[in-house]
Design an enzyme around this catalytic site. Structure first.
Site, short mmCIF file in Angstrom:
data_model
loop_
_atom_site.label_atom_id
_atom_site.label_comp_id
_atom_site.label_asym_id
_atom_site.label_seq_id
_atom_site.Cartn_x
_atom_site.Cartn_y
_atom_site.Cartn_z
N CYS A 163 0.86 -1.19 0.00
CA CYS A 163 0.00 0.00 0.00
C CYS A 163 0.90 1.24 0.00
CB CYS A 163 -0.96 -0.01 1.18
SG CYS A 163 -1.91 -1.54 1.35
N GLY A 182 3.88 7.43 -1.40
CA GLY A 182 5.28 7.13 -1.63
C GLY A 182 6.29 7.74 -0.69
N GLY A 183 5.87 8.44 0.35
CA GLY A 183 6.84 9.02 1.28
C GLY A 183 7.71 7.97 1.94
N LYS A 184 7.10 6.87 2.35
CA LYS A 184 7.86 5.80 3.00
C LYS A 184 8.72 5.04 2.00
CE LYS A 184 4.37 5.39 6.62
NZ LYS A 184 3.54 6.47 6.05
N ASP A 226 -3.30 -5.83 -5.78
CA ASP A 226 -4.02 -5.77 -4.52
C ASP A 226 -3.17 -6.49 -3.47
OD1 ASP A 226 -5.68 -6.16 -2.32
OD2 ASP A 226 -7.47 -6.44 -3.55
N ASP A 261 1.52 -0.03 5.42
CA ASP A 261 0.81 1.19 5.80
C ASP A 261 -0.62 1.02 5.32
OD1 ASP A 261 -0.05 3.70 6.43
OD2 ASP A 261 1.41 4.78 5.21
N CYS A 290 -2.66 5.74 9.96
CA CYS A 290 -2.75 7.13 10.42
C CYS A 290 -4.12 7.39 11.03
CB CYS A 290 -2.46 8.10 9.28
SG CYS A 290 -3.50 7.89 7.81
#
Length: 445
Positions: A260, A264-266, A307, A323, A376
Site C-alpha cells: 500500500c 510514496g513518502g515511506k 491488490d 501502511d 494514520c
C-alpha cells in the site's frame, strides 16, 4: 447570472469567498475530500482565474470552517428563527464562511459581511436570501464572540462518534488536547534525502530540526518554489509518518516490501536509506505519481500494481512495511474534512480490510523477518485492537516492542505494550504531529 463569470470583473476578495462557499458545499453536501474539491475549483470554478492570495484565503476559510463547524453552526442557529429551507442552496455555507472569518480569522466585520452578501447576490439560489445573510452576519459580528465564551467549543467541534472513541481511548484531558491541536493550520514537514545534509537544509530553509530528524517550516508558501525541491533534496512528509520506516532497523542493502505504498513518502525513505524496495499499490495512477516523485528525488524502487490482500509472488521478504488503508482520523489537523466525511461504518469496513492485509503480509514474511504495521488513525479498532486480534490467531508471529532509541529517545510516543502511538497533541508547542499507530512484529525463526 452565470455563477462562473470571470473573477476579474468582480470586487477583490470575492473570488475567495465564492470559492470557499463552493468548497464547503463540495465537502459537506457532495461528500468530496477537500483536496479534491480544491483541485476542481481551481481548474474550473470560482478560483480558476483567482490570484494566489485569493486561492490561499479560500482554502483557509474552508479549512477553518471545517475545524470549527460545530461551534459555527451553533452560533448561526442562535441567530436564526428557523432552519434554512433546502431551496436556499449554498446560503448555509456562505453564512458559515462569513462566521469563520469574523469569529476565528480576525477579518473585519464590515468586510466579511459585505463579501458574504455579495457572494449570495452572485448565486442563483442564495440571492433570494441576501437580506437574511446580511442580517445574520451583522448579528454574528455583534454577538458572536461573546457567545463563544459560554460554549464548550471542543465538544461542539467533534462529531459524537469521535468524541466517544477518543474519550474511551485517551481520556478527556488528552481528547481535548487532540481537538485543540486540530484548530491551527499545521506546519510543513520535510524529510531530507541524505541524513548528513539535514542541518545544512535546515539552515537554508530556515527550518526547525525536530528530534526525529524531520525539518519543520512555518508559512512555507509554494512548495515547488522552495530551495531543494527541484534538486530532489527532500520530500513532504509529516514527522509522525516518517517514524515507521525506522522501526525496520538497518535496511541498507536489504530487500524491503512496501505494501500500500502510494503516495510514496515511506518508499522514498526506504530507498534513501539504501533498501532495495518493491513498492506495491492497487492504484495505477497513484503509483505513477509515486514513480514521478522518485524520479525527482533521484531514487529507485520496483513498482507493482496489485491488490496487497491477494499478492502471492511465490517468495518472502525479511522486511515488510504495511501502511494499511484506514479512516485517517489522525490526519485531521492537515485534513479537517475527515472529521465530517468518515463514520463508524467506514472504520468498521476498513478493519475487515486491515485484517486481510496483515494476514497476507505475514504470509509474505520470512522466518526471523520483521513486519511493521501502521495506520494514520486514532481509532484503537484500526491499531492496537487489530494487532491483538492478529497475534491471538497467529502464534508464529510475535510483537517486538519498540524501544525509545528507535524513536529518537521519545519514550512518550510509545505505549506500555511497546507500540508507537503519536497524537496530534504531541509536539504541541512545535506544531503537533499526525496521529499514527505502528506495531513491530517478528516471525519466529
Amino acid at each position: 447570472m452565470n455563477d462562473f463569470a470571470p473573477e476579474n470583473t468582480v470586487a477583490p476578495g470575492l473570488a475567495a469567498r465564492r470559492g470557499a462557499a463552493e468548497l464547503l458545499s463540495a465537502v459537506l453536501t457532495r461528500r468530496r475530500p477537500l483536496d479534491d474539491a480544491i483541485t476542481v475549483e481551481m481548474a474550473t470554478g470560482h478560483l480558476a482565474a483567482a490570484s494566489p492570495r485569493d486561492r490561499a484565503f479560500a482554502r483557509l476559510i474552508a479549512a477553518t470552517t471545517l475545524r470549527r463547524l460545530g461551534t459555527i453552526d451553533h452560533v448561526i442557529a442562535a441567530m436564526l428563527d428557523r432552519e434554512l429551507p433546502k431551496r436556499a442552496g449554498v446560503t448555509q455555507n456562505i453564512l458559515r464562511a462569513g462566521a469563520a472569518e469574523m469569529l476565528f480569522l480576525g477579518v473585519a466585520a464590515h468586510a466579511a459581511v459585505d463579501m458574504g452578501v455579495e457572494t449570495a447576490a452572485r448565486d442563483s439560489a442564495a440571492r433570494h436570501f441576501k437580506p437574511l445573510v446580511n442580517a445574520v452576519l451583522r448579528r454574528i459580528a455583534r454577538e458572536g464572540k461573546p457567545l463563544l465564551d459560554h460554549l464548550d467549543t471542543e465538544r461542539l467541534d467533534t462529531p459524537d462518534w469521535l468524541w466517544k472513541s477518543w474519550l474511551a481511548a485517551y481520556g478527556e484531558a488528552t481528547t481535548r488536547a487532540i481537538i485543540r491541536a486540530h484548530y491551527a493550520d499545521p506546519p510543513l514537514d520535510l524529510s531530507v534525502k541524505r541524513d548528513s545534509e539535514r542541518a545544512q537544509w535546515a539552515e537554508t530553509l530556515g527550518a526547525d530540526l525536530l528530534p526525529t530528524g524531520t525539518l519543520r517550516l512555518a508559512g512555507a508558501g509554494r512548495i515547488e518554489a522552495l530551495p531543494g525541491f527541484a534538486d530532489g533534496a527532500w520530500w513532504v512528509q509529516d514527522a509522525a509518518a516518517a517514524l515507521p520506516v525506522r522501526l525496520l532497523g538497518d535496511v541498507a542493502g536489504r530487500e524491503v516490501l512496501d505494501l500500500c505504498a502510494a503516495p510514496g513518502g515511506k518508499t522514498a525513505e526506504l530507498a534513501a536509506l539504501g533498501a532495495r524496495v518493491t513498492a506495491l499499490d492497487r492504484s495505477a495512477p497513484r503509483l505513477e505519481r509515486l514513480k514521478e516523485n522518485l524520479t525527482r528525488l533521484g531514487l529507485e524502487a520496483e513498482t507493482i500494481v496489485a491488490d496487497a490482500g491477494d499478492y502471492a509472488p511465490g517468495r518472502t521478504w525479511e522486511r515488510i512495511l504495511l501502511d494499511a488503508p484506514c479512516s485517517a482520523t489522525g490526519t485531521a489537523r492537515r485534513h479537517p474534512d475527515v472529521l465530517h466525511l468518515k463514520s463508524p461504518a467506514d472504520r468498521d469496513k476498513l478493519t475487515v480490510l486491515q485484517a486481510r492485509l496483515i494476514a497476507r503480509a505475514a504470509a509474505l514474511l520470512a522466518p526471523g523477518g520483521v513486519l511493521v504495521y501502521c495506520t494514520c488513525s486514532l481509532e484503537p479498532e484500526e491499531g492496537v485492537e487489530r494487532i491483538e486480534a492478529f497475534l491471538a490467531a497467529q502464534p508464529d508471529v510475535v510483537r517486538q516492542p519498540i524501544a525509545a532509541d528507535d524513536v529518537a529517545g521519545l519514550a512518550e510516543l510509545l505505549t506500555p505494550a511497546g507500540d508507537l502511538r503519536t497524537l496530534p497533541s504531541h509536539f504541541g508547542d512545535r506544531g503537533g504531529l499526525d496521529g499514527f499507530y505502528a506495531a513491530r512484529l517478528v516471525r519466529r525463526g
